[in-house]
Scaffold this motif. Structure first.
Motif, PDB file in Angstrom:
ATOM      1  N   ARG A   1      32.300   6.035  39.747  1.00  0.00           N
ATOM      2  CA  ARG A   1      31.434   6.823  38.865  1.00  0.00           C
ATOM      3  C   ARG A   1      32.262   7.495  37.763  1.00  0.00           C
ATOM      4  N   ALA A   2      33.405   8.063  38.139  1.00  0.00           N
ATOM      5  CA  ALA A   2      34.254   8.749  37.157  1.00  0.00           C
ATOM      6  C   ALA A   2      34.788   7.770  36.118  1.00  0.00           C
ATOM      7  N   LEU A   3      35.173   6.577  36.554  1.00  0.00           N
ATOM      8  CA  LEU A   3      35.641   5.564  35.599  1.00  0.00           C
ATOM      9  C   LEU A   3      34.528   5.176  34.629  1.00  0.00           C
ATOM     10  N   ALA A   4      33.327   4.977  35.152  1.00  0.00           N
ATOM     11  CA  ALA A   4      32.197   4.600  34.294  1.00  0.00           C
ATOM     12  C   ALA A   4      31.873   5.710  33.301  1.00  0.00           C
TER      13      ALA A   4
ATOM     14  N   ALA B   1      32.089   7.259  49.980  1.00  0.00           N
ATOM     15  CA  ALA B   1      31.894   8.337  49.003  1.00  0.00           C
ATOM     16  C   ALA B   1      33.113   8.488  48.090  1.00  0.00           C
ATOM     17  N   VAL B   2      34.307   8.278  48.628  1.00  0.00           N
ATOM     18  CA  VAL B   2      35.523   8.398  47.820  1.00  0.00           C
ATOM     19  C   VAL B   2      35.590   7.261  46.805  1.00  0.00           C
ATOM     20  N   LEU B   3      35.273   6.070  47.243  1.00  0.00           N
ATOM     21  CA  LEU B   3      35.260   4.921  46.347  1.00  0.00           C
ATOM     22  C   LEU B   3      34.177   5.081  45.280  1.00  0.00           C
ATOM     23  N   ALA B   4      33.004   5.543  45.673  1.00  0.00           N
ATOM     24  CA  ALA B   4      31.902   5.741  44.728  1.00  0.00           C
ATOM     25  C   ALA B   4      32.265   6.799  43.685  1.00  0.00           C
TER      26      ALA B   4
ATOM     27  N   VAL C   1      41.050  10.132  36.332  1.00  0.00           N
ATOM     28  CA  VAL C   1      42.400  10.089  36.899  1.00  0.00           C
ATOM     29  C   VAL C   1      42.434  10.826  38.230  1.00  0.00           C
ATOM     30  N   ARG C   2      41.833  11.995  38.297  1.00  0.00           N
ATOM     31  CA  ARG C   2      41.813  12.762  39.562  1.00  0.00           C
ATOM     32  C   ARG C   2      41.086  11.987  40.661  1.00  0.00           C
ATOM     33  N   ALA C   3      39.969  11.379  40.328  1.00  0.00           N
ATOM     34  CA  ALA C   3      39.220  10.610  41.330  1.00  0.00           C
ATOM     35  C   ALA C   3      40.043   9.428  41.814  1.00  0.00           C
ATOM     36  N   TYR C   4      40.750   8.773  40.903  1.00  0.00           N
ATOM     37  CA  TYR C   4      41.607   7.650  41.287  1.00  0.00           C
ATOM     38  C   TYR C   4      42.724   8.136  42.209  1.00  0.00           C
ATOM     39  N   LEU C   5      43.326   9.266  41.893  1.00  0.00           N
ATOM     40  CA  LEU C   5      44.407   9.785  42.730  1.00  0.00           C
ATOM     41  C   LEU C   5      43.897  10.164  44.123  1.00  0.00           C
ATOM     42  N   ARG C   6      42.690  10.731  44.206  1.00  0.00           N
ATOM     43  CA  ARG C   6      42.103  11.032  45.525  1.00  0.00           C
ATOM     44  C   ARG C   6      41.865   9.742  46.300  1.00  0.00           C
TER      45      ARG C   6
ATOM     46  N   VAL D   1      43.463   5.996  50.590  1.00  0.00           N
ATOM     47  CA  VAL D   1      43.884   4.658  51.007  1.00  0.00           C
ATOM     48  C   VAL D   1      45.244   4.732  51.695  1.00  0.00           C
ATOM     49  N   ARG D   2      46.162   5.469  51.135  1.00  0.00           N
ATOM     50  CA  ARG D   2      47.483   5.612  51.758  1.00  0.00           C
ATOM     51  C   ARG D   2      47.370   6.198  53.159  1.00  0.00           C
TER      52      ARG D   2
END
Length: 79
Positions: free
Chosen positions: A54-57, A47-50, A15-20, A25-26
């Motif tokens: 990675r966190a989702l996986a 790096a942000v997308l990766a 969740v934190r990685a998604y929010l970052r 993106v915003r």
């Protein structure tokens, strides 16, 4: 993925990685930076997308958007 009311460390990390990623993106969608006349194309640092992928996986949420967004909605309440 657990179904407990309290998310696991890996789920919270996802969740934190998604929010970052969302914040990046915003910020990248700001069409015209201060002092510029021409809009810039949006850019998301790889790096942000990766990190988000990675966190989702690691949380077992890759490819399971329904569960992830339910977790996001339940855990992250916008102020």
């Amino acid at each position: 993925m657990t179904t407990a009311a309290v998310p696991t460390d890996r789920e919270r990390s996802a969740v934190r990685a998604y929010l970052r990623l969302l914040q990046t993106v915003r910020a990248g969608l700001d069409p015209t930076p201060p002092g510029s006349l021409a809009p810039l194309p949006p850019m998301v640092p790889p790096a942000v997308l990766a990190e988000a992928e990675r966190a989702l996986a690691e949380a077992g949420l890759a490819g399971n958007e329904e569960v992830f967004f339910r977790l996001l909605r339940d855990w992250y309440r916008r102020p």
